[in-house]
Design an enzyme around this catalytic site. Structure first.
Site, PDB file in Angstrom:
ATOM      1  N   TYR B 178       0.845  -1.191   0.000  1.00 14.06           N
ATOM      2  CA  TYR B 178       0.000   0.000   0.000  1.00 14.06           C
ATOM      3  C   TYR B 178       0.883   1.245   0.000  1.00 14.06           C
ATOM      4  O   TYR B 178       1.944   1.245   0.614  1.00 14.06           O
ATOM      5  CB  TYR B 178      -0.868   0.027   1.257  1.00 14.06           C
ATOM      6  N   HIS B 186      -6.053   2.300  -1.247  1.00 15.55           N
ATOM      7  CA  HIS B 186      -6.112   1.001  -1.915  1.00 15.55           C
ATOM      8  C   HIS B 186      -4.683   0.535  -2.176  1.00 15.55           C
ATOM      9  O   HIS B 186      -3.779   1.356  -2.318  1.00 15.55           O
ATOM     10  CB  HIS B 186      -6.852   1.127  -3.244  1.00 15.55           C
ATOM     11  N   LYS B 215      -4.321  -3.428  -9.923  1.00 21.11           N
ATOM     12  CA  LYS B 215      -3.028  -3.369  -9.251  1.00 21.11           C
ATOM     13  C   LYS B 215      -1.942  -3.729 -10.263  1.00 21.11           C
ATOM     14  O   LYS B 215      -2.231  -4.039 -11.405  1.00 21.11           O
ATOM     15  CB  LYS B 215      -2.992  -4.345  -8.078  1.00 21.11           C
TER      16      LYS B 215
END
EC number: 4.6.1.16
Lengths: 468, 261
Positions: B178, B186, B215
Site C-alpha cells: 500500500y 487502496h 493493481k
C-alpha cells in the site's frame, strides 16, 4: 464489554467482498446503533500531501485504537469463570451457564460428586477473548479443594486471574498448529456456526464398540474381506483392462458415428442425439476412487465438523455436519495433491442437505425480519421472477427446476461430499471448497435428477425433445 | 523509510513469541507499530462486537518479515511468551489478590490483554530470543533459510520504497503493498519474490490477475552476487546477522496486462 442482551448485531450487505479489503474503522464507530455495517468506506488512490487526508488517516486510526481499547470483560450477571489446569492443558468450568455450552466443552466429574465442564485450549481462549469468561490459573490449593468436600473456594484470594496474553501462551506455546485451528474456529464461531472437533471414523467405531462381541468380529471380518474384494475389482482389474477398453471404445465410437452418417442408418434430428453420438471418451464415477484410502497418512486432515445455527443441537448426538474443514497454512504446506484430496473426501460425510441457493435463503430471512417494511428492489425482482415462473406450463416449470438442479450439482458436487479448505497466511484466512462431480450423473445423483424428469440423458447437453 | 517512524520513542517493543509466531497484545505497542508502518493482522475477537468478522481485535499477529525488520532495525526484542509470563506468575500472593480486586470495577469484571507494563517492560526482558534463533526455528533447513532471506530482502526493499506491506493471500501474491496506511489507501502492488527463473505463464497469470483488480504485479529477486552470498549461508553459522546488515539490493520488475489496439 459484551452483554448478551444488547450485543451489537452486525450483519453485512455483501459478505463476499467486505472482508477482502481493509475496512475503515470509523464505520464501526458510527454504526454502534445501526444494524448493518455499510459496504465500505471511501478510500484514496495515493497520498496527496493534504492536511485533509492526514486528518482522515488520523481519525481512522483513532477509531481503530478506540475499538481495540474497549475493555474486555463481563457484567456480574453474566459471570462465568474457569480454572486453567496446567497438567491437563484444559480449563475447568464448575458452574457452566449461558448459551455457550451447546456445542462447547465436555462433561467433567471430579472428586466426590463435583460436576462441571472441561473446555479445551481453543474453546477457553475463544470465550476469554470475547470477554465472556474469566480464567484463573489453577494451583495446588485449588486441586485440594476439588478433591475435598468443601463448598466454597476463594478464587480471588487464592488464584491468579490470567490476562489474555498469558492464556494464549499457556494454550498455544507448545503446539503452534493449534493457533491455526484457533483462527478458523474463532472466525466460524463469530459467524454463529456450531463447531466440534472432528474424530476420524475408525476412532469413533472403536469408541462405540468397547466390548467386542462375536457377531461384531464376524461382521468386521466380512466387511474387511468385502473391501479387499472391492479393491481388487475396482483397482486392479481396471488397470489392466482400462487401456485396451479405452482404445477399443474410442475406435468403435468413431466408427459408429461415421457409419451412422455414411449409411444414414440413424438420422440425427436433434442436438441431443448429436451430442449423444459425440460422447467419445468413457468416464468413471468419482465414488469409485475412494477405495484406496485404507491407510490414511496424508498430512491433510479434517479438523472440524461445522453446523449452521440450529435450536436443538445435541453435543452427544450431533446430526450430520453441514460443513467439514481442513486447515492449511501457506507458510508450512502447499495445496493438497490429488491423493490427499481423495483421502479428505473419502473421510468426508455425505451431506443430506441439498445445496441452497444463497439468494433463496437470504430472501426467506429478510421476509421473516421485515414484513411490514416496503419491498426492496431485490425482493421485487425476486417476486417478478416467481410470477413469471408460475405462468409457465407444468412441463416448462419442471424443465427449469431440472436445469437449475443439474447446474447446481455440476457446480457444487454430485456426491454430496465436500471439504472446506481454510487457507491461512499470517493471520489472513480464506476458504476454498473441494467437492467432487460425476459428470456422468450415475448412482445417487442420477436418482435425484430422475425424480424431476425421468429417463433423460443427464450427462449430456439436453437440447429439446429426444426421439424415443 | 516512513517519516512518521522517527517520532517513536526509543523504548523497545516486546515481541512475544507464541509457538512459532509473534502476537502483540498491548494496544500501546500496536499504536507504535502502526506509526512505524508495520501493520500485522488483527486476529482476535473484538469484545464490543463479538459476532462479526469485518473488524477484528487484539491480538495482532505479525508476519515473519515484519518481525525480522523490527528486530534488525532495533525497534523490538523477541521474547518467549511463556517464560515472560512465568515471571509474572512468581509475584506474591498479596500482590495477586490486590490485582484481582482491581480488575472488578463496580459491576464490571475486566480481563486485561497483557500484564501490567511495569511487571515486564524493560530493555532486558526475561526469556529474550535472539533473531538468529527465531529465524532458524522457522526455517530448519538451509534451503528454507535461503528462501526466507531472499523473500525478506524483497520485503525490505518494498518497505524502503515507502510502501506498507500486508500478507497477499487474498490477491494471490506473497504480499500486497500500500502507498500508505491501508485504512486510507487502496493497494498498488501484488508482490512475488523470486528465487529462481520465472515461468512465462506465471507472468501472464500474475499480470492479468493484478490488472484485473487494478493493481500491478511486481516480481523481485536478487542479483547474482547477492545470490551467491546467500547460497553460502547455513543455519549453523552466525553469518545470518551479517547478511542482514549488509547492503542487499534486490531488483524488481512490474508487470501490467496491456491490450494492443
Amino acid at each position: 464489554m459484551e452483554n448478551p442482551d444488547d450485543v451489537i448485531d452486525v450483519r453485512l450487505d455483501n459478505d463476499d467482498e467486505v472482508e477482502d479489503e481493509v475496512q475503515d474503522w470509523k464505520i464501526l464507530k458510527n454504526s454502534r446503533n445501526s444494524e448493518i455495517i455499510p459496504k465500505r468506506g471511501e478510500k484514496d488512490f495515493e497520498p496527496d500531501g493534504t492536511n485533509v487526508q492526514a486528518k482522515l488517516i488520523d481519525d481512522s486510526r483513532e477509531a481503530m485504537f478506540e475499538a481495540l481499547e474497549t475493555p474486555r470483560g463481563y457484567f456480574s450477571k453474566n459471570r462465568l469463570t474457569a480454572v486453567w489446569m496446567k497438567d491437563e492443558k484444559k480449563a475447568l468450568v464448575l458452574h457452566p451457564r449461558g448459551n455457550y455450552f451447546k456445542d462447547m466443552g465436555a462433561a467433567a466429574k471430579i472428586g466426590n460428586n463435583r460436576h462441571g465442564v472441561w473446555l479445551n485450549e481453543i474453546e477457553t481462549v475463544y470465550l476469554c477473548e470475547r470477554g465472556s469468561l474469566l480464567v484463573y490459573l489453577g494451583n495446588s490449593s485449588f486441586v485440594e479443594y476439588l478433591e475435598s468436600d468443601a463448598t466454597d473456594f476463594d478464587y480471588q484470594g487464592e488464584l491468579m486471574a490470567l490476562t489474555l496474553s498469558h492464556l494464549y501462551a499457556l494454550a498455544f506455546c507448545e503446539s503452534p498448529d493449534l493457533l491455526d485451528q484457533y483462527h478458523v474456529y474463532a472466525l466460524l464461531k463469530r459467524n454463529g456456526y456450531l463447531i466440534q472437533r472432528y474424530t476420524p471414523k475408525e476412532e469413533k467405531e472403536i469408541q462405540q464398540s468397547s466390548s467386542p462381541t462375536l457377531t461384531h468380529n464376524i461382521t468386521n471380518v466380512l466387511a474387511k474381506s468385502y473391501s479387499v474384494l472391492k479393491q481388487l475389482f475396482f483397482n486392479i482389474a481396471p488397470c489392466i483392462i482400462k487401456q485396451h477398453l479405452l482404445a477399443f471404445y474410442i475406435s468403435s465410437r468413431y466408427e459408429s458415428l461415421w457409419t451412422d452418417f455414411y449409411y444414414q442408418k440413424h438420422h440425427i434430428l436433434s442436438y441431443t442425439s448429436l451430442f449423444r453420438q459425440l460422447r467419445l471418451i468413457p468416464s468413471y464415477s468419482a465414488s469409485n476412487c475412494h477405495l484406496q484410502s485404507a491407510e490414511n497418512t496424508s498430512p491433510y486432515q479434517i479438523s472440524y465438523n461445522i453446523w449452521k445455527p440450529m435450536p436443538n443441537f445435541s453435543k452427544k448426538n450431533p446430526p450430520k455436519p453441514d460443513f467439514q474443514v481442513c486447515i492449511v497454512n501457506t507458510n508450512k504446506i502447499s495445496f493438497p495433491k490429488v491423493e490427499d484430496i481423495r483421502c479428505l473426501l473419502s473421510n468426508a460425510e455425505i451431506s443430506d442437505s441439498d445445496y441452497e441457493r444463497p439468494g433463496e435463503t437470504k430472501n426467506t430471512k429478510a421476509k421473516g425480519k421485515s414484513t411490514a417494511q416496503t419491498q426492496t428492489k431485490k425482493q421485487m425482482r425476486e417476486q417478478r421472477r416467481k410470477d413469471r415462473f408460475n405462468k409457465l406450463s407444468e412441463y416448462s416449470q419442471k424443465k427449469t427446476i431440472y436445469l437449475r438442479k443439474r447446474d447446481d450439482m455440476l457446480k457444487h458436487g454430485t456426491s454430496g461430499k465436500s471439504v472446506l479448505l481454510a487457507v491461512l497466511q499470517d493471520g489472513v484466512l480464506n476458504f476454498m471448497n473441494l467437492s467432487e462431480v460425476d459428470f456422468t450423473f450415475r448412482d445417487s445423483s442420477r436418482i435425484k435428477l430422475d425424480n424431476i424428469l425421468p429417463k433423460r440423458p443427464h450427462e449430456i447437453m439436453w437440447h429439446g425433445a429426444i426421439e424415443s | 523509510m516512513e517519516v512518521e517512524g522517527e517520532e517513536t520513542e526509543c523504548s523497545m517493543i516486546l515481541l512475544p513469541l507464541i509457538g512459532d509466531r509473534v502476537m502483540i497484545f498491548d494496544v500501546e505497542d500496536v499504536k507504535k507499530l502502526r506509526k512505524l508502518g508495520i501493520l500485522g493482522v488483527l486476529t482476535g475477537t473484538l469484545p464490543s462486537a463479538p459476532q462479526q468478522n469485518v473488524f477484528h481485535g487484539i491480538p495482532l499477529e505479525l508476519g515473519i518479515y515484519e518481525v525480522i525488520w523490527l528486530v534488525e532495525n532495533g525497534y523490538g526484542t523477541i521474547v518467549d511468551s511463556l517464560k515472560m509470563h512465568e515471571e509474572v506468575e512468581k509475584q506474591s500472593k498479596s500482590e495477586m489478590s490486590r490485582q484481582n480486586r482491581e480488575r472488578v470495577i463496580g459491576d464490571f469484571t475486566h480481563i486485561p490483554n497483557s500484564p501490567a507494563v511495569n511487571s515486564v517492560h524493560s530493555n532486558d526482558p526475561v526469556g529474550a530470543v535472539g533473531l538468529r534463533e527465531f529465524i532458524v526455528s522457522r526455517c530448519p533447513t538451509n534451503e528454507a533459510l535461503r528462501a526466507l532471506l531472499t523473500d525478506y530482502f524483497v520485503f525490505r526493499s518494498v518497505r524502503q520504497n515507502g510502501y506498507q506491506v500486508m500478507p497477499g493471500l487474498r490477491f494471490g501474491g506473497d504480499m500486497i503493498a500500500y502507498p500508505g496506511d491501508p485504512l486510507r489507501y487502496h493497494s498498488h502492488l501484488i508482490v512475488r519474490p523470486l528465487r529462481g527463473p520465472v515461468n512465462l505463464l506465471d507472468i501472464v497469470a500474475g499480470g492479468r490477475l493484478a490488472t484485473g483488480v487494478k493493481k500491478v504485479w511486481v516480481i523481485g529477486g536478487l542479483l547474482q552476487e547477492d545470490k551467491t552470498k546467500i547460497q553460502e549461508i547455513t543455519i549453523e553459522e552466525e553469518s545470518i546477522d551479517q547478511i542482514l546488515e549488509s547492503e542487499v539490493k534486490p531488483i524488481s520488475f512490474s508487470i501490467e496486462w496491456a491490450g494492443f489496439g
